[in-house]
Design a protein around this motif. Sequence first.
Motif, PDB file in Angstrom:
ATOM      1  N   ALA A 100       0.840  -1.204   0.000  1.00 38.58           N
ATOM      2  CA  ALA A 100       0.000   0.000   0.000  1.00 38.58           C
ATOM      3  C   ALA A 100       0.873   1.252   0.000  1.00 38.58           C
ATOM      4  N   ALA A 101       1.919   1.254   0.799  1.00 39.85           N
ATOM      5  CA  ALA A 101       2.837   2.392   0.827  1.00 39.85           C
ATOM      6  C   ALA A 101       3.506   2.575  -0.529  1.00 39.85           C
ATOM      7  N   SER A 102       3.819   1.487  -1.186  1.00 37.76           N
ATOM      8  CA  SER A 102       4.423   1.561  -2.503  1.00 37.76           C
ATOM      9  C   SER A 102       3.439   2.126  -3.528  1.00 37.76           C
ATOM     10  N   LEU A 103       2.190   1.663  -3.469  1.00 34.75           N
ATOM     11  CA  LEU A 103       1.156   2.200  -4.360  1.00 34.75           C
ATOM     12  C   LEU A 103       0.998   3.713  -4.186  1.00 34.75           C
ATOM     13  N   ALA A 104       1.095   4.173  -2.953  1.00 37.88           N
ATOM     14  CA  ALA A 104       0.920   5.594  -2.652  1.00 37.88           C
ATOM     15  C   ALA A 104       2.189   6.400  -2.911  1.00 37.88           C
ATOM     16  N   GLY A 105       3.266   5.730  -3.327  1.00 35.89           N
ATOM     17  CA  GLY A 105       4.504   6.428  -3.621  1.00 35.89           C
ATOM     18  C   GLY A 105       5.324   6.786  -2.396  1.00 35.89           C
ATOM     19  N   LYS A 106       5.087   6.116  -1.283  1.00 33.34           N
ATOM     20  CA  LYS A 106       5.793   6.423  -0.036  1.00 33.34           C
ATOM     21  C   LYS A 106       7.000   5.533   0.208  1.00 33.34           C
ATOM     22  N   THR A 107       7.108   4.455  -0.515  1.00 31.47           N
ATOM     23  CA  THR A 107       8.250   3.557  -0.418  1.00 31.47           C
ATOM     24  C   THR A 107       8.340   2.803  -1.734  1.00 31.47           C
ATOM     25  N   ALA A 108       9.424   2.150  -1.957  1.00 32.04           N
ATOM     26  CA  ALA A 108       9.575   1.345  -3.173  1.00 32.04           C
ATOM     27  C   ALA A 108       9.565  -0.126  -2.784  1.00 32.04           C
ATOM     28  N   ALA A 109       8.649  -0.853  -3.363  1.00 28.83           N
ATOM     29  CA  ALA A 109       8.552  -2.289  -3.100  1.00 28.83           C
ATOM     30  C   ALA A 109       8.109  -2.972  -4.376  1.00 28.83           C
ATOM     31  N   ARG A 110       8.573  -4.205  -4.543  1.00 27.57           N
ATOM     32  CA  ARG A 110       8.163  -4.988  -5.704  1.00 27.57           C
ATOM     33  C   ARG A 110       7.185  -6.058  -5.252  1.00 27.57           C
ATOM     34  N   LEU A 111       6.085  -6.135  -5.941  1.00 27.21           N
ATOM     35  CA  LEU A 111       5.076  -7.143  -5.645  1.00 27.21           C
ATOM     36  C   LEU A 111       5.698  -8.536  -5.684  1.00 27.21           C
ATOM     37  N   ARG A 112       6.559  -8.765  -6.624  1.00 25.05           N
ATOM     38  CA  ARG A 112       7.208 -10.072  -6.785  1.00 25.05           C
ATOM     39  C   ARG A 112       7.892 -10.525  -5.498  1.00 25.05           C
ATOM     40  N   ASP A 113       8.483  -9.572  -4.772  1.00 23.56           N
ATOM     41  CA  ASP A 113       9.203  -9.914  -3.547  1.00 23.56           C
ATOM     42  C   ASP A 113       8.273 -10.240  -2.383  1.00 23.56           C
ATOM     43  N   LEU A 114       7.021  -9.829  -2.477  1.00 21.39           N
ATOM     44  CA  LEU A 114       6.097  -9.989  -1.352  1.00 21.39           C
ATOM     45  C   LEU A 114       4.979 -10.993  -1.609  1.00 21.39           C
ATOM     46  N   LEU A 115       4.924 -11.554  -2.789  1.00 22.49           N
ATOM     47  CA  LEU A 115       3.846 -12.494  -3.126  1.00 22.49           C
ATOM     48  C   LEU A 115       3.735 -13.649  -2.142  1.00 22.49           C
ATOM     49  N   GLY A 116       4.853 -14.200  -1.730  1.00 22.62           N
ATOM     50  CA  GLY A 116       4.850 -15.351  -0.833  1.00 22.62           C
ATOM     51  C   GLY A 116       4.343 -15.041   0.559  1.00 22.62           C
ATOM     52  N   GLU A 117       4.283 -13.779   0.914  1.00 21.13           N
ATOM     53  CA  GLU A 117       3.822 -13.377   2.246  1.00 21.13           C
ATOM     54  C   GLU A 117       2.307 -13.197   2.315  1.00 21.13           C
ATOM     55  N   LEU A 118       1.671 -13.004   1.172  1.00 20.50           N
ATOM     56  CA  LEU A 118       0.240 -12.691   1.152  1.00 20.50           C
ATOM     57  C   LEU A 118      -0.614 -13.942   1.277  1.00 20.50           C
ATOM     58  N   ASP A 119      -1.628 -13.886   2.148  1.00 24.27           N
ATOM     59  CA  ASP A 119      -2.584 -14.987   2.185  1.00 24.27           C
ATOM     60  C   ASP A 119      -3.598 -14.771   1.058  1.00 24.27           C
ATOM     61  N   GLU A 120      -4.483 -15.717   0.867  1.00 28.22           N
ATOM     62  CA  GLU A 120      -5.410 -15.676  -0.262  1.00 28.22           C
ATOM     63  C   GLU A 120      -6.286 -14.423  -0.257  1.00 28.22           C
ATOM     64  N   THR A 121      -6.808 -14.061   0.891  1.00 28.46           N
ATOM     65  CA  THR A 121      -7.674 -12.887   0.976  1.00 28.46           C
ATOM     66  C   THR A 121      -6.898 -11.611   0.685  1.00 28.46           C
ATOM     67  N   ALA A 122      -5.724 -11.485   1.269  1.00 30.21           N
ATOM     68  CA  ALA A 122      -4.903 -10.292   1.039  1.00 30.21           C
ATOM     69  C   ALA A 122      -4.470 -10.206  -0.423  1.00 30.21           C
ATOM     70  N   MET A 123      -4.183 -11.341  -1.044  1.00 26.46           N
ATOM     71  CA  MET A 123      -3.792 -11.347  -2.450  1.00 26.46           C
ATOM     72  C   MET A 123      -4.906 -10.753  -3.306  1.00 26.46           C
ATOM     73  N   ARG A 124      -6.140 -11.166  -3.039  1.00 28.98           N
ATOM     74  CA  ARG A 124      -7.277 -10.631  -3.793  1.00 28.98           C
ATOM     75  C   ARG A 124      -7.380  -9.124  -3.592  1.00 28.98           C
ATOM     76  N   MET A 125      -7.223  -8.683  -2.358  1.00 27.31           N
ATOM     77  CA  MET A 125      -7.332  -7.254  -2.063  1.00 27.31           C
ATOM     78  C   MET A 125      -6.214  -6.450  -2.729  1.00 27.31           C
ATOM     79  N   VAL A 126      -5.012  -7.000  -2.748  1.00 25.55           N
ATOM     80  CA  VAL A 126      -3.882  -6.320  -3.388  1.00 25.55           C
ATOM     81  C   VAL A 126      -4.129  -6.209  -4.891  1.00 25.55           C
ATOM     82  N   VAL A 127      -4.590  -7.293  -5.500  1.00 27.65           N
ATOM     83  CA  VAL A 127      -4.872  -7.264  -6.939  1.00 27.65           C
ATOM     84  C   VAL A 127      -5.961  -6.242  -7.238  1.00 27.65           C
ATOM     85  N   GLU A 128      -7.001  -6.225  -6.429  1.00 26.93           N
ATOM     86  CA  GLU A 128      -8.065  -5.248  -6.637  1.00 26.93           C
ATOM     87  C   GLU A 128      -7.549  -3.822  -6.457  1.00 26.93           C
TER      88      GLU A 128
END
Length: 168
Positions: A100-128
């Motif tokens: 979320a911070a990355s989306l808002a331009g407050k930090t730099a993060a790659r989705l690829r690096d965080l995919l393994g941390e997301l549970d199914e519900t959070a993954m859906r919310m991130v994609v949305e």
Amino acid sequence: MKNVRVDLSVDREDLYEPLMRGACMITQVEAAYRLVFQVGELWAWLMRHGYVELVSGEDFDHLEVDLEAAVAYDHEIGAPGFRTEGPELSESARAVLVLAASLAGKTAARLRDLLGELDETAMRMVVEAMMYAGGFMDGTADLWGNEEPGDVRGLGPNSRANEDRWDM
């Protein structure tokens, strides 16, 4: 139109509109705010630590979320030797915060690096949230790729299509 004053102690649902007013019509920030609001565990943590700020104005009240400070604090308390108890946030909620911070331009993060941390519900919310940021305001993500939820094969989205590709 009269300004409706906002009280942070009201029900969570009543804070959505003032939160979205605080995004200032920047779709990426709207997406980030909407994302942290949807993850109840993360929203409660942000509120508890004072990262959701009420800004009172003459024309309207709104909420702002200090995502940059929240990420910095989460990294600090997660540092080895600092944490004295269990984690304050689940790994999935921590990943959502950083994304979320990355989306808002407050930090730099790659989705690829965080995919393994997301549970199914959070993954859906991130994609949305990513769809929302891209202008697909009413987009929803179908985790099962139009297949039956909970498919016993356990291969997730497009499992039938993948099987069909290899079954000749």
